[in-house]
Enzyme design. Structure first.
Site, short mmCIF file in Angstrom:
data_model
loop_
_atom_site.label_atom_id
_atom_site.label_comp_id
_atom_site.label_asym_id
_atom_site.label_seq_id
_atom_site.Cartn_x
_atom_site.Cartn_y
_atom_site.Cartn_z
N ALA A 242 -7.01 5.33 14.26
CA ALA A 242 -5.74 4.73 13.84
C ALA A 242 -5.85 3.24 13.52
O ALA A 242 -4.84 2.62 13.21
CB ALA A 242 -4.69 4.94 14.94
N TYR B 183 -22.72 14.51 4.30
CA TYR B 183 -21.28 14.25 4.41
C TYR B 183 -20.49 15.48 3.96
O TYR B 183 -19.54 15.90 4.62
CB TYR B 183 -20.89 13.04 3.57
CG TYR B 183 -19.39 12.80 3.55
CD1 TYR B 183 -18.74 12.37 4.70
CD2 TYR B 183 -18.64 13.03 2.40
CE1 TYR B 183 -17.37 12.16 4.71
CE2 TYR B 183 -17.27 12.83 2.40
CZ TYR B 183 -16.63 12.39 3.56
OH TYR B 183 -15.28 12.20 3.56
#
Length: 840
Positions: free
Chosen positions: A589, A732
């Protein structure tokens, strides 16, 4: 030595000893955790709380009937599921006629098996309540109530415990020992150990001779009057305890050696082991004739008594009244799944939903199902009508009340509610509304509001002032200080031309309710305070003053009405905030999508748990959001790659904060941009640890909390890289493909617990640190968005908010979004951003 926790009920210690005796030869050491026969010892789940690593859990009929074993058992299974290998063994009991030890099969694969254990714990709980009432004055109240709560919790969780166990990879004891304990070595990921163990010479098993007295009903509770000294089970005469519990706790290895000496077979003259030597030392096993396998019955056919159902309902009401609403609802849901044809269970479930939750729709659904069983039940019809009114489904309310009065023409409550609904919502049926109020007043003489409303409709809507007077006077007889009845009488007499009587009732009205006194009313009822003569000038001055006062009053009234409307609008706006009363946990966050989502959810009233590695950023975000929005915020600084830190952070949350409604697995990263043969191992490990393992760690600790509450929503932030592989994106992309697979797997595992699982897969997103991190802080290489317009972090946050604010029955499974100039992972129109200048 590899350490394994071995957990069991003390009655099954012979099995535990045998497991240890056999497997200790494979360099395994076993730490024993077991339930004793006194409640002043810790429960099994408490003993195991701090024990990390694999747990071998021996489940038996004794275990399932032991309060110390079962207390906290459901939470333990849910939280430690993958670390546990359950082994199912027969329990130990005594033949009722001979007193001889016999086996007690441990079965939970059929509905009837589960009901057997549910009934057992319900009976224990109800027996305790009965004893409490009978011996109230002799109790240690606090200690008894604590134990009673334990029993109530077990009785409410036993069904879910067995269903959870049934969904785990458990083994029956013969399968567990088969092929040289192969499944045990698989559980510990020890293939080499299994190969070595197979080559060892076999060790003769010890005969599983039953020696312990089986756990008695409510085995941890003595006669109730002895609680003041110590809660301990009575000793059973004529039963020999071969092994002291103290000795078990101190020297489990010595016990095994002693057992081996007692039961080790002796060689015969030819050097072979003969089993008759064993038989000379132990009693022959008792042959138990197998009962014929019962046929599986439909759920509706399970035999059940009304008294038992009533006990279940009372238990649920007790739990809800004590504040444990979720346990009460879960228990009733279990019973309904076993007995879907029970009106009482469905009605009780609907009542608790109506009383303690805002889920009126589900309450109505349960009442509808109950009415299919008892179509003319008045209580259910009345409750449906009331819930429909709360939902503002007035047609459903009206239909329900009308059906009720068809069944019972003297149901005053139904007539009253019908009058209220029809009068307010159906202006063309006022006469019918008046009839409903009249009948409500007739069948319930104490309902004076029905009498007053009937009179009011007669006077105001039906132009029958003379008839209305009778009922207004009846209202005043019951309540002489009724705030409006005198005024209504004054109006009725005024319409009939009886001004003197009208004035008398007006005087009474303004004495009781001064707000009714206005210049208009004074004039209408010819009421004057003074009658002094006055000059023309004085008269004009007074009249002007009256007009000014009247204008001022009208202005103030308008202002008050406007202020009231604004306050109502503000309150409505506040009430419409979708996140009010909900908690969302967002990982990662501190920047980008995570930070932007936190801000958007704060705007929408969500309380927030924000996690990240950078404490200073979390603190700044917390201050910023708390200063602007009326929400609560909790920040947790840890790395999602550290499983111990993840577990500690969630475990240390208070109970209120653990009621997480939404988990947003946002933390993720890309590192490096190399072909597979040039990739850096440290980059690969960092991506896999964050994108895959970090997501798993968070889900593993939060999902059980949602399962327990049977509600929640998990949002996994994936990527277009999880849909399509591109050059140099190898690892990834693989990590995001894993997120795709995990999202689908989670949904399959959790949907039956009313938990939604969604995925948001964005393409290129600016306003994040994605590119800067990928290129190891190289700002020049990270300038990849200058020649086209990608998504903003706020675009992704909007998609997340949209997904979590859908109605509870809707699960948005996957959101794939890209900027207009991006048509695929590698297909991008890089002609510039000019077309979007106005938007920017």
């Amino acid at each position: 030595m590899k350490s394994i926790a071995l957990a069991y009920c003390i009655d099954n210690i012979r099995i535990a000893e045998e497991i240890e005796r056999q497997l200790s030869r494979a360099s395994y050491s076993f730490e024993h955790f077991y339930c004793k026969r006194t409640t002043n010892d810790e429960s099994l789940s408490t003993q195991l709380r701090g024990k990390r690593g694999p747990v071998l859990l021996v489940i038996s009929d004794n275990f399932l009937k032991s309060a110390q074993c079962m207390s906290g058992g459901l939470k333990f299974l849910q939280e430690r599921g993958s670390d546990i290998l359950p082994v199912i063994v027969d329990g130990q009991t005594k033949d009722d006629n001979t007193g001889q030890p016999i086996s007690a099969p441990t079965q939970f694969d059929r509905v009837s098996d589960i009901i057997k254990y549910i009934n057992y714990w319900q009976d224990q709980y109800l027996d305790l309540r009965k004893q409490k009432r009978q011996l109230h004055d002799e109790l240690d109240e606090e200690k008894f109530n604590q134990y009673l709560r334990v029993m109530r919790d077990i009785s409410g969780e036993i069904g879910e415990f067995l269903r959870t166990l049934r969904n785990m990879d458990f083994l029956e004891y013969p399968d567990f020992i088969a092929n040289s304990y192969e499944r045990f070595f698989r559980f510990t990921n020890d293939d080499n150990g299994w190969r070595a163990f197979r080559d060892l010479p076999p060790l003769m098993p010890i005969a599983p001779k039953p020696t312990f007295e089986p756990t008695a009903p409510v085995e941890t509770l003595p006669p109730i009057v002895e609680i003041k000294q110590e809660i301990e089970v009575e000793s059973h005469p004529n039963v020999e305890e071969p092994i002291l519990e103290e000795k078990i706790a101190e020297t489990p290895v010595a016990i095994v050696e002693e057992a081996e000496k007692m039961y080790e077979p002796e060689p015969s003259s030819n050097g072979n082991f003969e089993f008759e030597h064993i038989e000379s030392k132990i009693e022959p096993p008792i042959e138990i004739e197998a009962a014929p396998e019962p046929e599986e019955k439909d759920l509706e056919e399970e035999p059940i008594g009304e008294a038992q159902i009533q006990n279940w309902v009372e238990t649920a009401y007790d739990a809800a009244n004590s504040g444990d609403v979720q346990s009460a609802l879960s228990s009733l849901a279990d019973y309904i799944s076993f007995h879907p044809g029970s009106f009482a269970l469905r009605y009780a479930y609907a009542v608790l939903l109506a009383q303690y939750t805002d889920n009126q729709s589900e309450s109505i659904n349960q009442l509808d199902a109950a009415l299919e069983i008892e179509p003319e039940n008045e209580e259910a019809l009345l409750l449906i009508g009331q819930l429909a009114e709360l939902k503002q489904d007035f047609l459903l309310a009206k239909n329900s009340y009308e059906k009720l009065v068809e069944i019972n023409d003297e149901n005053a409550d139904a007539y009253y509610r019908l009058g209220m609904v029809v009068a307010a919502q159906y202006p063309d049926q006022i006469e019918q509304a008046a009839k409903y109020f009249k009948k409500a007043a007739k069948y319930d003489e104490n309902n004076m509001d029905a009498t007053y409303r009937y009179a009011n409709l007669l006077a105001e809507q039906l132009d029958k002032p003379k008839k209305a007077i009778k009922y207004f006077e009846k209202t005043l007889k019951a309540n002489p200080k009724h705030p409006f009845a005198n005024y209504d009488l004054a109006m009725s007499y005024h319409r009939m031309g009886n001004k003197e009587t009208a004035r008398e009732y007006y005087l009474r009205a303004i004495k009781i309710n001064p707000e009714l006194k206005t210049p208009e009313n004074d004039k209408a009822f010819e009421y004057k305070v003074t009658a002094y003569p006055e000059s023309a000038a004085t008269h004009e001055t007074i009249e002007a003053l009256k007009q000014s006062i009247q204008q001022l009053e009208e202005m103030l009234k308008t202002q008050e009405e406007e202020a009231a409307k604004q306050a109502e609008a503000a309150e409505t706006l506040k009430a419409k905030l979708p996140g009010e009363g909900k908690i969302a946990l967002i990982t990662g966050a501190t920047s980008g999508i995570g930070r932007t989502t936190a801000t958007l959810l704060a705007e929408n009233g969500f309380d927030l748990i924000l996690t990240g590695r950078r404490k200073e950023r979390l603190d700044d975000l917390e201050k910023e959001l708390e200063s602007e929005y009326d929400i609560k915020i909790k920040t947790l600084d840890f790395d999602v790659r550290d499983v111990n830190a993840v577990e500690r952070a969630i475990e240390n949350l208070g109970e209120d904060w653990q009621a997480i409604d939404i988990l947003i697995n946002n933390a993720g990263k890309a590192k490096g941009f190399h072909p597979i043969h040039e990739g850096k191992l440290e980059h690969w490990e960092e991506m896999i640890d964050t994108n895959v393992k970090g997501l798993l760690y968070m889900t593993r600790v939060v999902a059980p909390l949602m399962v327990k509450r049977r509600k929640g929503h998990i949002i996994n932030i994936s990527s277009t890289a999880g849909k399509e592989v591109y050059p140099n994106g190898n690892v990834y992309c693989a990590s995001k493909f894993a997120v795709e697979a995990l999202t689908k797997g989670m949904r399959l595992d959790l949907h039956s617990y009313n938990i939604r699982v969604s995925q948001v897969a964005p393409g290129h997103v600016e306003e994040t640190e994605f590119a800067l991190v990928r290129f190891d802080g190289d700002a020049e290489r990270a300038r990849i968005y200058e020649d086209f317009k990608p998504l903003n972090a706020s675009d992704v946050a909007d998609a997340i908010l949209w997904a979590i604010t859908r109605p509870p029955h809707v699960n948005v499974q996957d959101i794939l979004l890209m900027g207009t100039q991006q048509a695929g992972v590698t297909i991008i129109d890089r002609s510039g951003r000019a077309i979007f200048e106005e938007e920017e």
